[in-house]
Design an enzyme around this catalytic site. Structure first.
Site, mmCIF file in Angstrom:
data_model
loop_
_atom_site.group_PDB
_atom_site.id
_atom_site.type_symbol
_atom_site.label_atom_id
_atom_site.label_comp_id
_atom_site.label_asym_id
_atom_site.label_seq_id
_atom_site.Cartn_x
_atom_site.Cartn_y
_atom_site.Cartn_z
ATOM 1 N N LYS A 68 0.831 -1.205 0.000
ATOM 2 C CA LYS A 68 0.000 0.000 0.000
ATOM 3 C C LYS A 68 0.873 1.265 0.000
ATOM 4 C CE LYS A 68 -2.133 -1.289 3.819
ATOM 5 N NZ LYS A 68 -1.433 -2.577 4.080
ATOM 6 N N ARG A 111 -9.731 -0.578 9.282
ATOM 7 C CA ARG A 111 -9.152 -1.878 9.584
ATOM 8 C C ARG A 111 -10.099 -2.747 10.402
ATOM 9 N NH1 ARG A 111 -3.294 -0.241 9.106
ATOM 10 N NH2 ARG A 111 -2.013 -2.020 9.591
ATOM 11 N N ARG A 140 11.578 -5.416 5.006
ATOM 12 C CA ARG A 140 11.263 -4.004 4.757
ATOM 13 C C ARG A 140 12.149 -3.080 5.586
ATOM 14 N NH1 ARG A 140 5.202 -1.856 5.330
ATOM 15 N NH2 ARG A 140 5.388 -2.644 7.450
ATOM 16 N N ARG A 160 11.496 -0.968 11.034
ATOM 17 C CA ARG A 160 10.458 -0.628 12.008
ATOM 18 C C ARG A 160 10.464 -1.666 13.118
ATOM 19 N NH1 ARG A 160 4.978 0.296 8.537
ATOM 20 N NH2 ARG A 160 4.138 -0.835 10.331
ATOM 21 N N ARG A 175 0.780 -9.396 13.617
ATOM 22 C CA ARG A 175 0.040 -8.436 12.779
ATOM 23 C C ARG A 175 -0.771 -9.159 11.712
ATOM 24 N NH1 ARG A 175 4.687 -5.068 10.729
ATOM 25 N NH2 ARG A 175 3.141 -3.827 9.643
HETATM 26 P P1 ADP Z 1 2.152 -1.899 3.238
HETATM 27 O O1 ADP Z 1 2.162 -0.383 3.227
HETATM 28 O O2 ADP Z 1 0.977 -2.472 2.533
HETATM 29 O O3 ADP Z 1 2.310 -2.482 4.628
HETATM 30 P P2 ADP Z 1 4.702 -1.621 1.819
HETATM 31 O O4 ADP Z 1 4.312 -0.794 0.658
HETATM 32 O O5 ADP Z 1 5.489 -0.955 2.899
HETATM 33 O O6 ADP Z 1 3.426 -2.405 2.426
HETATM 34 O O7 ADP Z 1 5.514 -2.861 1.240
HETATM 35 C C1 ADP Z 1 6.034 -3.886 2.125
HETATM 36 C C2 ADP Z 1 7.406 -4.360 1.631
HETATM 37 O O8 ADP Z 1 7.238 -5.041 0.388
HETATM 38 C C3 ADP Z 1 8.416 -3.240 1.382
HETATM 39 O O9 ADP Z 1 9.689 -3.745 1.740
HETATM 40 C C4 ADP Z 1 8.312 -2.989 -0.134
HETATM 41 O O10 ADP Z 1 9.560 -2.519 -0.658
HETATM 42 C C5 ADP Z 1 7.987 -4.391 -0.651
HETATM 43 N N1 ADP Z 1 7.091 -4.387 -1.826
HETATM 44 C C6 ADP Z 1 5.998 -3.599 -2.018
HETATM 45 N N2 ADP Z 1 5.387 -3.897 -3.191
HETATM 46 C C7 ADP Z 1 6.101 -4.919 -3.725
HETATM 47 C C8 ADP Z 1 5.990 -5.695 -4.930
HETATM 48 N N3 ADP Z 1 4.984 -5.479 -5.798
HETATM 49 N N4 ADP Z 1 6.914 -6.658 -5.166
HETATM 50 C C9 ADP Z 1 7.916 -6.882 -4.281
HETATM 51 N N5 ADP Z 1 8.090 -6.201 -3.135
HETATM 52 C C10 ADP Z 1 7.189 -5.229 -2.861
HETATM 53 P P1 AMP Z 2 0.773 0.211 9.342
HETATM 54 O O1 AMP Z 2 1.825 1.252 9.196
HETATM 55 O O2 AMP Z 2 -0.435 0.474 8.506
HETATM 56 O O3 AMP Z 2 1.322 -1.176 9.176
HETATM 57 O O4 AMP Z 2 0.251 0.315 10.851
HETATM 58 C C1 AMP Z 2 1.120 0.107 11.951
HETATM 59 C C2 AMP Z 2 0.300 -0.119 13.224
HETATM 60 O O5 AMP Z 2 -0.461 1.069 13.535
HETATM 61 C C3 AMP Z 2 -0.730 -1.247 13.166
HETATM 62 O O6 AMP Z 2 -0.163 -2.516 13.423
HETATM 63 C C4 AMP Z 2 -1.701 -0.813 14.283
HETATM 64 O O7 AMP Z 2 -1.176 -1.080 15.573
HETATM 65 C C5 AMP Z 2 -1.723 0.713 14.096
HETATM 66 N N1 AMP Z 2 -2.797 1.111 13.138
HETATM 67 C C6 AMP Z 2 -2.614 1.668 11.908
HETATM 68 N N2 AMP Z 2 -3.799 1.892 11.325
HETATM 69 C C7 AMP Z 2 -4.754 1.461 12.183
HETATM 70 C C8 AMP Z 2 -6.172 1.393 12.145
HETATM 71 N N3 AMP Z 2 -6.870 1.818 11.080
HETATM 72 N N4 AMP Z 2 -6.807 0.882 13.222
HETATM 73 C C9 AMP Z 2 -6.132 0.454 14.291
HETATM 74 N N5 AMP Z 2 -4.801 0.466 14.396
HETATM 75 C C10 AMP Z 2 -4.104 0.959 13.355
#
Ligand code: ADP
Ligand code: AMP
Length: 219
Positions: free
Chosen positions: A13, A88, A127, A160, A171
């Site tokens: 995302k 969520r 990541r 992170r 998660r």
């Molecule tokens: P989200 O915001 O949904 O939690 P991220 O965008 O941070 O996910 O992506 C999670 C990890 O996967 C990051 O390390 C990113 O570089 C990698 N990633 C994202 N999209 C792809 C893809 N299409 N193919 C391979 N790796 C990806």
């Molecule tokens: P994310 O960066 O989206 O992976 O979110 C990191 C963490 O923030 C999650 O694991 C939750 O603990 C909290 N969080 C983010 N968005 C929400 C949401 N919409 N509702 C509840 N907790 C959230």
């Protein structure tokens, strides 16, 4: 346009968000990023959120919803927004749709990034994230040009706390238990496009662009 980016943690995302907000010229509202900013600034909300984030659990609905509806009411979000990581829970979804309807707005498009569960653990544990702008990298597939330094803003690129393997598993369990049900809830009420998030970043980007173009040209 009001667009929701939906998908499990690690679906991509945040990676896709940058191009979407550039295309739509709307603010990117990622609830996880907002909590991390509060954590960095050591606010009370940051301390509260950390307790949940460290365990891979969700911050309570009332807290997240108040934060999001305040943000949606700000002038820069009046023409549209990209919501990432919200809703969520079904209850967050209900509150969001109520808020939009009370303000004469609607969710124009939900982009659901679908990725096989076994890929998610590898994506999340590899990541790395910029502390300043939140940009996502991956140690193997998309590292920054200079190790530890963000290509976009020069900020520090780190792992992170909640991307360590134990928290990643929790998660993903939280996603299945509380968040997966949001997709059928949204599908009954908003236009949803399901995308194959397992493909390369560029190919997912092309699917996203096509879905937005189609939604923009819909009557
Ligand atoms: P989200 O915001 O949904 O939690 P991220 O965008 O941070 O996910 O992506 C999670 C990890 O996967 C990051 O390390 C990113 O570089 C990698 N990633 C994202 N999209 C792809 C893809 N299409 N193919 C391979 N790796 C990806
Ligand atoms: P994310 O960066 O989206 O992976 O979110 C990191 C963490 O923030 C999650 O694991 C939750 O603990 C909290 N969080 C983010 N968005 C929400 C949401 N919409 N509702 C509840 N907790 C959230």
């Amino acid at each position: 346009m009001n667009v929701l980016l939906f998908g499990p943690p690690g679906a991509g995302k945040g990676t896709q968000a940058e191009a979407i907000v550039a295309r739509l010229d709307v603010p990117h509202v990622a609830t996880g990023d907002i909590f991390r900013r509060h954590l960095k600034e050591q606010t009370e909300l940051g301390r509260l959120a950390k307790g949940y984030m460290d365990k891979g659990e969700l911050v309570p609905d009332q807290v997240v919803c108040a934060l999001v509806t305040d943000r949606l009411a700000q002038p820069d979000a009046s023409k549209g927004v990209l919501l990432d990581g919200f809703p969520r829970t079904v209850s967050q979804g209900e509150i969001l749709l109520d808020w939009f309807s009370k303000h004469g707005r609607a969710v124009d498009l939900v982009l659901s990034l679908e990725v096989a569960p076994e890929l998610l653990v590898a994506r999340l544990s590899g990541r790395r994230t910029c502390r300043s702008c939140g940009r996502s990298y991956h140690v193997e597939t998309s590292p920054p040009r200079v190790e530890g330094v963000c290509d976009s803003c020069g900020g520090e690129v780190v792992q992170r706390d909640d991307d360590r393997e134990e928290t990643v598993r929790s998660r993903l369990e939280t996603y299945l238990r509380e968040t997966a049900a949001v997709l059928p809830f949204l599908s009954e009420r908003c236009p949803v496009v399901r995308l194959d998030g397992s493909q390369s970043i560029a190919s997912v980007g092309a699917q996203v662009a096509a879905a937005i173009e189609q939604a923009q040209s819909a009557p």
